[in-house]
Design a protein around this motif. Structure first.
Motif, PDB file in Angstrom:
ATOM      1  N   TRP A  38      -7.530   5.208   0.995  1.00 11.36           N
ATOM      2  CA  TRP A  38      -7.615   4.749   2.391  1.00 11.36           C
ATOM      3  C   TRP A  38      -7.679   5.950   3.344  1.00 11.36           C
ATOM      4  O   TRP A  38      -8.529   6.017   4.227  1.00 11.36           O
ATOM      5  N   ASP A  39      -6.756   6.905   3.156  1.00 11.58           N
ATOM      6  CA  ASP A  39      -6.704   8.074   4.038  1.00 11.58           C
ATOM      7  C   ASP A  39      -8.015   8.856   3.993  1.00 11.58           C
ATOM      8  O   ASP A  39      -8.518   9.298   5.036  1.00 11.58           O
TER       9      ASP A  39
ATOM     10  N   LEU B 261      -7.881  -0.506  -1.700  1.00 11.31           N
ATOM     11  CA  LEU B 261      -7.786   0.949  -1.764  1.00 11.31           C
ATOM     12  C   LEU B 261      -6.340   1.377  -1.958  1.00 11.31           C
ATOM     13  O   LEU B 261      -5.420   0.726  -1.462  1.00 11.31           O
TER      14      LEU B 261
ATOM     15  N   LYS C  93      -3.374   4.268  -1.103  1.00 10.44           N
ATOM     16  CA  LYS C  93      -3.098   4.950   0.160  1.00 10.44           C
ATOM     17  C   LYS C  93      -3.961   6.187   0.313  1.00 10.44           C
ATOM     18  O   LYS C  93      -4.503   6.453   1.400  1.00 10.44           O
TER      19      LYS C  93
ATOM     20  N   LYS D 127      -4.330  -2.268   8.003  1.00 11.53           N
ATOM     21  CA  LYS D 127      -4.571  -1.631   6.702  1.00 11.53           C
ATOM     22  C   LYS D 127      -5.514  -2.493   5.847  1.00 11.53           C
ATOM     23  O   LYS D 127      -5.253  -2.775   4.674  1.00 11.53           O
ATOM     24  N   LYS D 128      -6.628  -2.897   6.462  1.00  5.58           N
ATOM     25  CA  LYS D 128      -7.592  -3.740   5.771  1.00  5.58           C
ATOM     26  C   LYS D 128      -8.970  -3.109   5.859  1.00  5.58           C
ATOM     27  O   LYS D 128      -9.430  -2.750   6.942  1.00  5.58           O
ATOM     28  N   CYS D 129      -9.613  -2.987   4.699  1.00  7.27           N
ATOM     29  CA  CYS D 129     -10.959  -2.424   4.637  1.00  7.27           C
ATOM     30  C   CYS D 129     -11.908  -3.490   4.095  1.00  7.27           C
ATOM     31  O   CYS D 129     -11.621  -4.137   3.083  1.00  7.27           O
TER      32      CYS D 129
ATOM     33  N   LEU E 270       0.834  -1.201   0.000  1.00 11.37           N
ATOM     34  CA  LEU E 270       0.000   0.000   0.000  1.00 11.37           C
ATOM     35  C   LEU E 270       0.874   1.257   0.000  1.00 11.37           C
ATOM     36  O   LEU E 270       0.382   2.339   0.300  1.00 11.37           O
TER      37      LEU E 270
ATOM     38  N   MET F 277     -12.880  -0.863   9.039  1.00 13.31           N
ATOM     39  CA  MET F 277     -11.502  -0.541   8.684  1.00 13.31           C
ATOM     40  C   MET F 277     -10.584  -0.934   9.831  1.00 13.31           C
ATOM     41  O   MET F 277     -10.717  -0.422  10.955  1.00 13.31           O
TER      42      MET F 277
END
Length: 230
Positions: free
Chosen positions: A163-164, A158, A160, A147-149, A75, A142
């Protein structure tokens, strides 16, 4: 100055490599530059970077291909820096998994601000969620440290920046967030002409969370966006 992050740059133009290396090192980052993407990939396998800057047109594999390969297992934030500036190129860049797209000639200051904002947000996340932390809203979940959605239990891939942005909206669910706030917090700059970048990212996010039965990203006309229940 203390290193703020490890950054890899791949560009076949020596002048661009030297310019970026100088600016990034002056900002306190550790920087390695490469004349093509394959050399960058080899270095990344040995030691992953905190951020990658890629030219598109390079000898061997182009930037889109390098981005796609990196995205298979990482990611890491990826920023394209390229002379290719039509809509098809933008679409190709984001489809391959980049987080931002700067066209040449570019503003070194704006690029440095973007890099700084990405790395600052990464640091804040790690400090804020110092232990396992899972945020939920209806069928969206989330896992910040992992770092898993997921939506309805299915993984959502996603970039980065996506994600943010989604995490930022989730932390402020049911609240309207202005485009200016998003530009400052996620992208690190606030320029009226750059509001397109928030709209484009939200558009991609809507597609990626479209399987949800209970949440949506609303447009608050003339202001910004809000993560809300359907």
């Amino acid at each position: 100055m203390r290193d703020r992050g490890l950054i890899y740059v791949a560009d076949d133009e020596l002048e661009i490599r030297e310019l970026l290396k100088r600016f990034l090192e002056e900002a306190g980052h550790k920087v390695s530059v490469f004349e093509n993407g394959e050399l960058l990939l080899e270095a990344f396998e040995r030691q992953p970077a905190d951020l990658v800057i890629l030219d598109v047109m390079m000898p061997g594999k182009n930037g889109y291909e390098i981005c796609h390969i990196l995205r298979q297992n990482s990611l890491v934030p990826i920023v394209f820096l390229t002379a290719k500036d039509n809509d098809a190129d933008f679409i190709m860049g984001y489809t391959s998994g980049c987080d931002d797209y700067f066209t040449k000639p570019f503003s070194p200051i704006k690029l440095m601000m973007r890099v700084g904002a990405i790395l600052k947000r990464q640091k804040l996340e790690s400090e804020q969620y110092s232990r396992e932390s899972i945020l939920k809203f209806e069928d969206l979940e989330m896992d910040v440290l992992g770092k898993k959605c997921t939506i309805l239990g299915s993984n959502v891939k996603l970039t980065k920046t996506e994600w943010d942005l989604l995490l930022y909206l989730l932390e402020r669910k049911e609240q309207a967030v202005s485009r200016e706030e998003l530009l400052n917090s996620i992208w690190g700059y606030s320029v009226e002409v750059e509001t397109r970048v928030t709209d484009d990212t939200v558009k991609r996010l809507r597609k990626k969370i479209s399987q949800s039965k209970s949440i949506k990203i609303d447009t608050v006309w003339g202001f910004g966006f809000r993560l809300s229940k359907i």
